[in-house]
Write an enzyme that holds these catalytic residues in place. Structure first.
Site, short mmCIF file in Angstrom:
data_model
loop_
_atom_site.label_atom_id
_atom_site.label_comp_id
_atom_site.label_asym_id
_atom_site.label_seq_id
_atom_site.Cartn_x
_atom_site.Cartn_y
_atom_site.Cartn_z
N SER A 123 0.71 -1.25 0.05
CA SER A 123 -0.08 0.04 -0.15
C SER A 123 0.96 1.36 -0.30
O SER A 123 0.21 2.25 -0.21
CB SER A 123 -0.92 -0.06 1.27
OG SER A 123 0.04 0.08 2.56
N HIS A 144 -3.52 -4.11 -5.02
CA HIS A 144 -3.64 -3.41 -3.73
C HIS A 144 -5.22 -3.71 -3.30
O HIS A 144 -6.16 -3.00 -3.73
CB HIS A 144 -3.28 -2.07 -3.57
CG HIS A 144 -3.67 -1.37 -2.47
ND1 HIS A 144 -3.97 -0.02 -2.35
CD2 HIS A 144 -3.41 -1.97 -1.22
CE1 HIS A 144 -4.16 0.24 -1.03
NE2 HIS A 144 -3.62 -0.83 -0.35
N GLU A 156 -6.92 -1.72 -6.28
CA GLU A 156 -6.19 -0.83 -7.30
C GLU A 156 -5.12 -1.69 -7.98
O GLU A 156 -4.43 -2.51 -7.44
CB GLU A 156 -5.42 0.02 -6.51
CG GLU A 156 -6.29 1.26 -5.95
CD GLU A 156 -5.50 2.22 -5.01
OE1 GLU A 156 -5.95 3.40 -5.13
OE2 GLU A 156 -4.45 1.87 -4.27
N ASN A 194 -4.73 6.53 -1.46
CA ASN A 194 -3.93 7.15 -0.45
C ASN A 194 -3.36 8.41 -0.89
O ASN A 194 -2.63 9.26 -0.24
CB ASN A 194 -2.68 6.05 -0.11
CG ASN A 194 -3.43 5.32 0.79
OD1 ASN A 194 -4.34 5.51 1.60
ND2 ASN A 194 -3.12 3.92 0.97
#
Length: 504
Positions: A123, A144, A156, A194
């Site tokens: 991540s 991910h 992802e 993120n």
């Protein structure tokens, strides 16, 4: 390139929470799954834990007993990496340490077949850097998953610098065949979620650090006005302050300490003091038995104004005029070229947050952005020490007459929801311009990955193409550090719209 055939075995290396979750997803989808962990005995324990979760799914009528039994029969703990030799996909979910992941993958490369797809669930690390240790990085991709993997729909699919298109496509289609919603993105710090989610936390922390409002009030405004499922403080307490701060630092360092991603000093103090959130019993909030949750600031009842005058187009807040009339307060509309505001009987003005401050103008109260002014149950108001008490009272009474709780905060430019949404929109436009992902995939990722009420581009279309640029430009004038400087992509977006409109 299609998804992996169900006859192809899948392996997961690393049997922590994420490894077990990914294995369960592949297992329920119909694959034979091999579990491996470097610590002897852990793979068997993980297999037993997965079996117990399948039992609970049967108890809740989410899985039939026959499907559970078949899945259990396909799950095998492996005692060595050599037992993964015939797998068509190996997903590593080991510690977030670059050298550990590289060593593992180099070992796997010497064991699996040449057409085996290798993937990482990282991540925070660079997919390109992890894959750089491989002889054939073209077959290496990021997958991910979000925690908990069996429940969260988003995956992802991250292409490193050397990832082959066929590998990324196969990973994408496999995730979709497993019942997930995949989004494709390039290998960039933080990937999609993120990277673009950083302002949600950063702006809340900045308002708090600037003494603009307390955590409970900021959280309440984000939820009850912005439409977010959780506020930034309660969400980071749930995630873990150490985990959230680590991701922030990783993104910040990876972008060469870009000021837009600067970590929070207040959050650093929490981590240093061991207040990590729910898991430690205390973070921004106290989770000890019997501890009282602090209440958000809510203004005392005030008299509504006898009437209001609407000058100019209120833009994203235009629905307020209908709500005010429904509350029985007369509204007179006037076309004005020099402003968009509500004028109160005292002569004071009520203005939608625009990145400016109340202290700059005589007798102005700002009100925050809402996802839906009709459904919002709370509105934040911002005023300076120079704002007349009668103006603030009339503004408070107006929103209370609409059925809203009112939170009074400090003289905060851009307030809470408005500055947060503007920065999220800006980072999203910047990401598309730099080839990170498509608009559609970014909206999908932010809605499914962090439960935002709207994707950034959905917000942008609803608010108007120039709204975010104008607010951030105002903020940048008041804080020229670069934190709020609109990206070139957002500038082009706004300017192109203005140019077309001026030519029509």
């Amino acid at each position: 390139m299609t998804a992996l055939d169900l006859s192809s075995p899948v392996a997961v290396v690393g049997t922590g929470t994420m490894g077990q979750g990914i294995a369960q997803v592949a297992l329920v989808a119909g694959h034979a799954v091999r579990l491996y962990d470097a610590v002897p005995g852990r793979a068997a324990l993980a297999a037993a834990a997965i079996g117990a979760r399948l039992d609970r799914l049967v108890e809740k009528d989410r899985l039939t007993g026959a499907v559970r039994d078949a899945a259990r029969a396909r799950l095998t703990p492996a005692e060595s990496l050599a037992e993964l030799a015939d797998c068509a996909l190996v997903v590593e979910a080991v510690l977030e340490q670059l050298d550990a992941k590289q060593e593992l993958l180099k070992d796997l490369e010497g064991i699996v077949t040449d057409d085996c797809l290798l993937a990482t669930n990282t991540s925070s690390l660079s997919v390109t850097a992890i894959g750089g240790a491989l002889r054939n990085p073209g077959r290496f991709v990021g997958l991910h998953f979000f925690n908990p993997a069996p429940l969260m729909p988003l995956v992802e699919v991250v292409s490193g610098f050397a990832t082959d298109v066929t590998s990324a496509t196969r990973a994408y289609e496999t995730a979709r065949a497993w019942g997930k919603t995949p989004v494709a993105c390039a290998d960039t710090p933080g990937f999609i979620v993120n990277r673009i989610a950083r302002p949600f936390y950063a702006e809340a922390f900045a308002v708090h650090e600037g003494q603009g409002a307390d955590p409970a009030t900021i959280d309440a405004v984000l939820r009850e006005s912005g439409g977010f499922r959780m506020g930034a403080f309660e969400l980071t307490d749930l995630i873990g302050q150490d985990v959230n701060e680590s991701v922030t630092h990783s993104v910040w360092r990876s972008f060469f300490q870009d000021v837009r991603f600067t970590p929070s000093l207040a959050q650093r103090r929490l981590v240093e003091s061991g207040r990590l959130g729910r898991k430690s019993g205390r973070g921004w909030y106290d989770y000890a038995d019997g501890a009282e949750r602090p209440e958000p600031h809510t203004a005392e009842p005030a008299q509504p104004p006898a009437h209001v005058v609407a000058e100019g187009d209120l833009g994203p807040a235009a629905e307020l005029l209908t709500l005010i009339r429904e509350a029985g307060i007369p509204v007179r509309e006037e076309d004005e070229d020099h402003g968009t505001r509500l004028v109160l009987p005292s002569g004071g003005q009520l203005v939608l947050a625009d990145g400016q401050t109340s202290v700059e103008f005589r007798d102005v109260v700002y009100f925050d952005l809402a996802l839906d002014y009709r459904r919002a149950s709370r509105i934040a108001l911002s005023a300076s020490q120079d704002t007349a008490p009668q103006t603030l009272a009339e503004a408070t009474g107006l929103f209370q007459a609409l059925g809203k709780d009112v939170s009074l905060i400090g003289d905060v430019p851009g307030m809470i929801v408005a500055r947060t949404v503007a920065r999220i929109i800006d980072l999203a436009h910047d990401a598309v311009a730099k080839g990170v992902a498509t608009e559609e995939d970014i909206d999908t990722a932010m809605r499914l990955g962090v439960n935002y009420p709207l994707g950034p581009f959905e917000w942008s279309r609803r608010l108007g193409r120039t709204w975010a640029y104008g607010l951030l430009d105002d903020l940048h004038l008041r804080d020229p550090s670069g934190r709020y400087a609109p990206s070139l992509a957002l500038y082009r977006h706004a300017y192109a719209t203005d140019k077309r409109e001026s030519a029509s």
